[in-house]
Enzyme design. Sequence first.
Site, PDB file in Angstrom:
ATOM      1  N   GLU A  66       0.815  -1.205   0.000  1.00 46.01           N
ATOM      2  CA  GLU A  66       0.000   0.000   0.000  1.00 46.01           C
ATOM      3  C   GLU A  66       0.856   1.266   0.000  1.00 46.01           C
ATOM      4  O   GLU A  66       0.502   2.260  -0.621  1.00 46.01           O
ATOM      5  CB  GLU A  66      -0.927   0.015   1.214  1.00 46.01           C
ATOM      6  CG  GLU A  66      -1.847   1.218   1.143  1.00 46.01           C
ATOM      7  CD  GLU A  66      -3.053   1.093   2.016  1.00 46.01           C
ATOM      8  OE1 GLU A  66      -3.032   0.252   2.922  1.00 46.01           O
ATOM      9  OE2 GLU A  66      -3.999   1.847   1.785  1.00 46.01           O
ATOM     10  N   ASP A  67       1.959   1.229   0.732  1.00 38.00           N
ATOM     11  CA  ASP A  67       2.681   2.481   0.972  1.00 38.00           C
ATOM     12  C   ASP A  67       3.977   2.650   0.206  1.00 38.00           C
ATOM     13  O   ASP A  67       4.619   3.681   0.308  1.00 38.00           O
ATOM     14  CB  ASP A  67       2.999   2.609   2.475  1.00 38.00           C
ATOM     15  CG  ASP A  67       1.733   2.617   3.309  1.00 38.00           C
ATOM     16  OD1 ASP A  67       0.713   3.085   2.780  1.00 38.00           O
ATOM     17  OD2 ASP A  67       1.775   2.153   4.446  1.00 38.00           O
TER      18      ASP A  67
END
Length: 748
Positions: free
Chosen positions: A107-108
């Site tokens: 996600e990051d």
Amino acid sequence: MIQDSTPNSGAEAAAAAAAGGALPAGSTGKLEQGYARMEETVRARRPGEDFAALRRAFEFACEKHAKQRRDSGEPYMAHPLAVAQVLAEMQMDLVCLQTGLLHDTLEDTAATGEEIRRLFGEDVARCVNGVTKLSKINLHNREDRQAESVRKMLLAMVEDIRVIIVKLADRLHNLRTLESLSRERQERIAAETIELYAPIAHRLGMGKLRGELEDLGFEYLDPEAWRETRAEIESRRLASEHGLEEIRATVERKLAEEHIPARVYARIKRPWSVYQKLRKQRISIDQVYDLMGVRIITDSVKNCYAALGVIHNEWHPIPGRIKDFIAIPRPNLYQSLHTSVMGPSGASFEVQIRTEEMHRVAEEGIAAHWKYKEGRRGPAEDDQRIAWLRQLVEWQREMRDPSDFMSSLKVDLYPEEVYCFTPKGRVVVLPRDATPVDFAYSIHTDVGHTCTGAKVNGRMVPLKHALRNGDIVEILTQNGGQPSRDWLTFVKTARARNKIRHVINATEREKAIELGQKVLEREARRLGVALSRVSRQQMEAVAAEYGCGKIEDLQAALGWGKFSARQVLSKLAPSEVAPEEPAQEAPAAQERDRGGDGKDYVIQVKGLDDLLTYRAKCCNPIRGEPIVGYITRGKGVAVHSKNCPNVQNLLYEAERRIEVEWARGAGQSFNVRLVVHTDDRAGMLNQLTQILFNEDINIRSVEAHADEKNFDSAVVEMTIEVRDKKQLERIVSVMRRLSGVRDIERVH
Ligand code: MN
């Protein structure tokens, strides 16, 4: 976002990097220390683990998160590492630990699922992806009183139970590091934990994790109540600490006298559960019987009951407080004997008695099972897993309350439901593969009726699109919109189906009544019957004769072709119309677009012989094939083959379905079109036609040509006359046996 330890944005990180030195000096050393500690924890309990693989995951995550920091300012990597530490303490397996280290990379950071799959394998990729999916659901603006649905949705989204274990560890570490966040975020995260994550931990039987999540959540959710509750517990604890230790020692001594091997602990109830009890039961802290107690862990079930006897012999049991969760385990598999007794100073205390195995399950729940199944590799591992799942499902069947833990777990394991959101955050539960139309009808009937399109997660999708867990569904409507008949072919809910049918039937009935009226009037004109002289009573009487309650019912039946207009007229005006004229000579029949070959009376409608039938062009059924009739509007009964795909779609209206059968006797033949794929060689056609001559079958047309797609093959197309299904099957099987014949298709 659930994601609470969101790293600084890419732009900020880039700026930080440009400013020179991504992380403060010494942070790498701290991470290395943390890693060494985690590895040590794993080594102590799972010495056989692949430590090189663990290290690779750590280094990969370090590299990907290199330029990110947490809100507290420390390197972002400290978070995944701490999550892995929690998992290591739970003795979870390598996949779990790697997932813990990698859980925020998708996600990051720039990491891709493909990269993770390549480097760490299928299981890790699936689990990381699962944790990421959970993190992407927007939970905080959902409507109230839906916690149960959301919990189930979270479980439903989990393909691998390790995903939820990592998610819970992630949440635990987030809670442990909440202090650097704003008050608003603290409250939101704490509330979410108490409402969603702690109950999930409870359902999975993870008592220890649940307790920690609740107490940390409580502290941030309502700091004042938390402080008060703690103070009260503390004062009681101090008052009776001496007493409690004395009781513990007494228990230990008495058990030893009876030769019952046991470990005995003093325990104090956790703040959140005390607070819940005070609030729910509106009692004072002195009435909490199980505020303090001792826990006895012994070696066998037999000794559990023996220990209970020892306790009751020493202290007076409080009636109604003895609970046997060994004989009847709690839904989350918790087992123990509970009893509350009056202590020497007049204060009550609770005694919990269990075996080591029960204790492990109580503390670790599903994680204990997970560990248990570890140690075996290969197919046996899978077998065991399946056996374990089966056992869960069996337990689930024995549960009285369908809303309890097992049914949620079942959703997780065998997803039969799909959980979606309205744009406002309401959770809508639908059967698997439900569509936006089902969604629309579950919101409101009018939304369903006037639905013209749908957006899923902001993108336009077809109305028959299958919804997935966590989808945000927005329905587009138009005033005056009408349900379409096509919808019936893809909706999954009974509600949507019934509502659509209702509207379509009502509309079709109106049309049928209108048509029925016209058919009757036209027939009356042709036969010289003055309908104006027929009274309403006469009409009603004739309608009743046909089993119709109302005149409109009769008209509708005429419109649908259930009865012939001529027959109805012969009853209305017997002196003017003869009743028994062969049906196929009726003008209605001549006007009909028959499509067939005019010999359709070989089919009979069961119980009714004046109904007109024709064989449907789409499947062209032949004698011997199972058939089914469908009453068309004004055209009589269309006869389809039972497995005709069209008829599957048409037969949704049960009242228009009618049983038909092949009439006996008549020597009728049926045209059948065959396409034979053969080798491209001389004599093939001749051999095929020879088979037909031998069977005495008429050939209506035959044509052979080379197959354009396959250079060495040919296609023979023929229309032949067969008596019935049997004859067709026979010649097809003879043709198939012919050397050089590759395939035979029947086409319509
Ligand atoms: Mn995280």
